[in-house]
Design an enzyme around this catalytic site. Structure first.
Site, PDB file in Angstrom:
ATOM      1  N   SER A 170       1.859  -1.116   2.031  1.00  0.00           N
ATOM      2  CA  SER A 170       3.052  -0.643   1.140  1.00  0.00           C
ATOM      3  C   SER A 170       3.668  -1.216   0.185  1.00  0.00           C
ATOM      4  O   SER A 170       3.148  -2.389  -0.465  1.00  0.00           O
ATOM      5  CB  SER A 170       4.047  -0.133   2.497  1.00  0.00           C
ATOM      6  OG  SER A 170       5.090   0.647   1.807  1.00  0.00           O
ATOM      7  N   LYS A 188       5.503   5.334  -1.225  1.00  0.00           N
ATOM      8  CA  LYS A 188       5.359   4.147  -0.294  1.00  0.00           C
ATOM      9  C   LYS A 188       6.611   4.295   0.607  1.00  0.00           C
ATOM     10  O   LYS A 188       6.333   4.064   1.995  1.00  0.00           O
ATOM     11  CB  LYS A 188       5.660   2.953  -0.994  1.00  0.00           C
ATOM     12  CG  LYS A 188       4.344   2.475  -1.627  1.00  0.00           C
ATOM     13  CD  LYS A 188       3.089   2.455  -0.958  1.00  0.00           C
ATOM     14  CE  LYS A 188       2.221   1.653  -1.743  1.00  0.00           C
ATOM     15  NZ  LYS A 188       0.694   1.874  -1.112  1.00  0.00           N
TER      16      LYS A 188
END
Length: 312
Positions: A170, A188
């Site tokens: 992420s 994300k």
């Protein structure tokens, strides 16, 4: 020629801790993900790395295989993480060639710098398709194998060889909001939410789901596109990072080994940020020549051509 271990793995990890395990990694030919897989292979695992570019993916697979004598690393190119059918075919081939899947790294990503005013709906959707939908498809396609692995290698707290683990890659953009990164921040945030939900839904089956969030990592494709080489050479770019330097791929690989090893047996639903504290001093990527909010008000970023998508 094999890369020195010191470039991708710390000396604290014991050889053989991932013997007879198989890792499946999307974006596996990228600079960060290839280091993650290389570390796991060095410590005993075999691997399938997944990518769009056939030649690049197969070449990286051969390179990673040099990390351990006798290692089996399969490069599966021409795979689109946005397609569940494409992902299911890749999983099927990995299982056929290596016997199963114990660990998964969802690392495929796309990104570029753009203010909202210069961001088309299609460009916004493209990043979500690769990052968020791609992560979902990776989870969905590998879940049957992760369930089997977790059942064979139960997470009892005393078992030193567990399976059924997934790591999502992420970013920190959505922690505070980030100028020029609305698309990546939204994508994300979805990845983090997906991982947390998977941890809750599949924890009872012995599967762990966690996130690794890299900060600025030296020498990566992402920093080449999103960073400023001039400010890196002068050292100005490092001043924003509390530790006054960029990270290394080895430090991301070490975090991966931790979460997949028995040291991470009771870690589930977490976000492991490896960024030297960088996210606590936010600033916009590619905007180091002027200060916030000057680069937004003078439209200098709007006039920039979008960077090509990056892969981890």
């Amino acid at each position: 020629m094999a890369l020195p271990r010191s470039e991708y793995l710390s000396s604290v990890w014991r050889d053989g801790i991932f013997d007879n395990k198989v890792v499946f990694c999307t974006g596996g030919a990228g600079t960060i993900c290839s280091a993650q897989v290389r570390a796991l292979v060095h410590l005993g695992a075999n691997a399938c790395i997944i990518g769009r570019n056939v030649e690049k993916t197969e070449r990286m697979a051969k390179s990673i295989a040099t990390a351990r004598q006798g290692a089996k690393v399969v490069g599966i190119g021409a795979v689109d993480v946005r397609s569940i059918e494409s992902m299911e075919s890749a999983v099927e081939r990995c299982v056929k060639e290596l016997g199963g899947i114990d660990y998964v790294i969802a690392g495929a990503a796309g990104n570029f710098v753009s203010p909202i005013s210069g961001l088309s709906a299609n460009a916004f959707k493209t990043v979500l398709d690769i990052d968020t939908i791609g992560s979902f498809n990776t989870l969905k396609a590998t879940l049957p194998q992760l369930i089997i692995s977790a059942a064979k290698n139960p997470n009892t707290g005393t078992n030193s060889s567990t399976g059924g683990r997934i790591i999502f890659i992420s970013a920190t953009f959505h922690f505070t909001g980030m100028p020029l990164m609305a698309h990546a921040a939204v994508a994300k945030a979805g990845v983090d939410a997906l991982s947390a939900t998977a941890a809750i839904e599949y924890g009872p089956r012995g599967i762990t789901s966690n996130v690794i969030t890299p900060g600025p990592i030296m020498g990566t494709e992402g920093m080449a596109r999103l960073g400023s080489r001039d400010s890196e050479r002068s050292g100005a770019a490092f001043k924003k990072v509390p530790l006054q330097r960029y990270g290394t791929v080895k430090e991301i690989a070490d975090g991966t080994v931790y979460l997949f090893s028995d040291a991470g047996n009771f870690v589930n639903g977490e976000v492991l940020v490896i960024d030297g504290g960088d996210w606590r001093t936010p600033g916009a990527p590619g905007a180091t020549k002027s200060q916030y909010p000057d680069y937004l008000l003078d439209d200098s970023m709007v006039r920039q051509k979008p960077a090509k998508k990056s892969k981890l």
